[in-house]
Design an enzyme around this catalytic site. Structure first.
Site, PDB file in Angstrom:
ATOM      1  CD  GLU A   1      37.363  31.081  37.924  1.00  8.52           C
ATOM      2  OE1 GLU A   1      38.652  31.862  38.175  1.00  8.52           O
ATOM      3  OE2 GLU A   1      37.263  30.881  36.801  1.00  8.52           O
TER       4      GLU A   1
ATOM      5  CG  ASP B   1      46.185  36.889  37.608  1.00  7.93           C
ATOM      6  OD1 ASP B   1      46.456  35.855  38.509  1.00  7.93           O
ATOM      7  OD2 ASP B   1      44.836  37.023  37.190  1.00  7.93           O
TER       8      ASP B   1
END
Ligand SMILES: O=P(O)(O)OC[C@@H](O)[C@@H](O)c1c[nH]c2ccccc12
Length: 273
Positions: A54, A65
């Protein structure tokens, strides 16, 4: 209806299924701490046994995040890394001999800034097999799915433990794999996961014939092995991004750079299922 594309990622899952093994899927922030180092880290991740990668596009407002990836995004943005440079990095890694399938991981805003026509025209040309857009608005998902399919790229859906009755709708028409988010909240290493995560994963398994991978919070070999028993792939992000952060001082000096890269390789190698 699941479209059966046969891009590099699909072939990798077929190979792993034949071997009875789950994919180890690292996430890293492109350009952290710089592009040249990202290319070296990709080489180390592949040598450590990563199966799919990724490639995270740094973004100024990474809502999903936790602090580790937020710091990585800030470092990469200081190097002026953006969506196109991340695509170019995938192509450079392929030209340098990487065999890994690449997933471009980006928030939706940078895609809109580039423009959908340009974005999808460039994906295949830059050796991207998969796409994850965590904040893709539901009303845009049908068009993005169609455009991804036309570009031969898998638009990978995220399903969360709270998705329950929406799982079937989210995964219908998906391709590549289904990304099961192990816990609520933001990314970051965890010692425990959402209660009922195994039942959640089983319910996703019943909803699709695609491979399923799990991510969020997974940071140790033991946790990877646990999930590798019930999934076809396991994503590890923050723990690897933190290891990169920890060795940045070593990477910055020519005489200690290889030692820093080796630490990343060894950390990832001990994660492998
Ligand atoms: O960092 P973790 O807790 O290991 O989780 C994987 C995650 O890094 C990666 O898949 C990812 C990075 N940013 C995201 C935002 C949403 C969903 C997934 C992600």
């Amino acid at each position: 209806m699941t479209t059966e594309t046969t891009n590099r990622m699909d072939l990798t899952f077929k190979k792993l299924r034949a071997e009875g093994r789950a994919a180890l899927i690292p996430f890293l922030t492109v350009g952290d701490p710089d592009l040249e180092t990202t290319l070296d880290i990709i080489t180390e991740l592949e040598a450590a046994g990563a199966d799919i990668l990724e490639l995270g596009v740094p973004y100024s407002d990474p809502l999903a995040d936790g602090p580790v990836i937020q710091r990585a995004s800030s470092r990469a943005l200081r190097s002026n890394i953006h969506l196109r440079t991340c695509m170019e990095t995938a192509l450079k890694a392929r030209q340098a001999g990487s065999q890994l399938p690449f997933i471009l991981f980006t928030y939706y805003n940078p895609v809109m800034q580039m423009g959908l026509d340009t974005f999808f025209a460039e994906l295949d040309a830059h050796e991207i097999s998969g796409l994850i857009i965590p904040d893709l608005p539901v009303e845009e998902s049908e068009e993005m799915r169609e455009r991804s399919r036309a570009a031969g790229v898998n638009l990978i859906p995220l399903v969360a433990p709270t998705s329950s009755e929406r799982i079937a709708r989210i995964v219908s028409g998906a391709s590549g794999f289904v990304y099961c988010v192990s816990s609520l909240g933001v990314t970051g290493e965890r010692s425990t996961f959402h209660t009922g995560v195994d039942d959640f994963i089983q319910s996703v398994r019943r909803s699709t014939d695609l491979p399923i991978a799990v991510g969020f919070g997974i940071s140790t070999g033991e946790q990877v092995s646990r999930f590798a028993k019930i999934c076809d792939g396991v994503v590890v992000g923050s723990a690897i991004v933190r290891k990169v952060e920890d060795v940045i001082p070593l990477l910055a000096q020519p005489e200690t750079r290889s030692a820093g890269l080796l630490q990343i390789r060894e950390f990832v190698a001990q994660l492998r299922p």
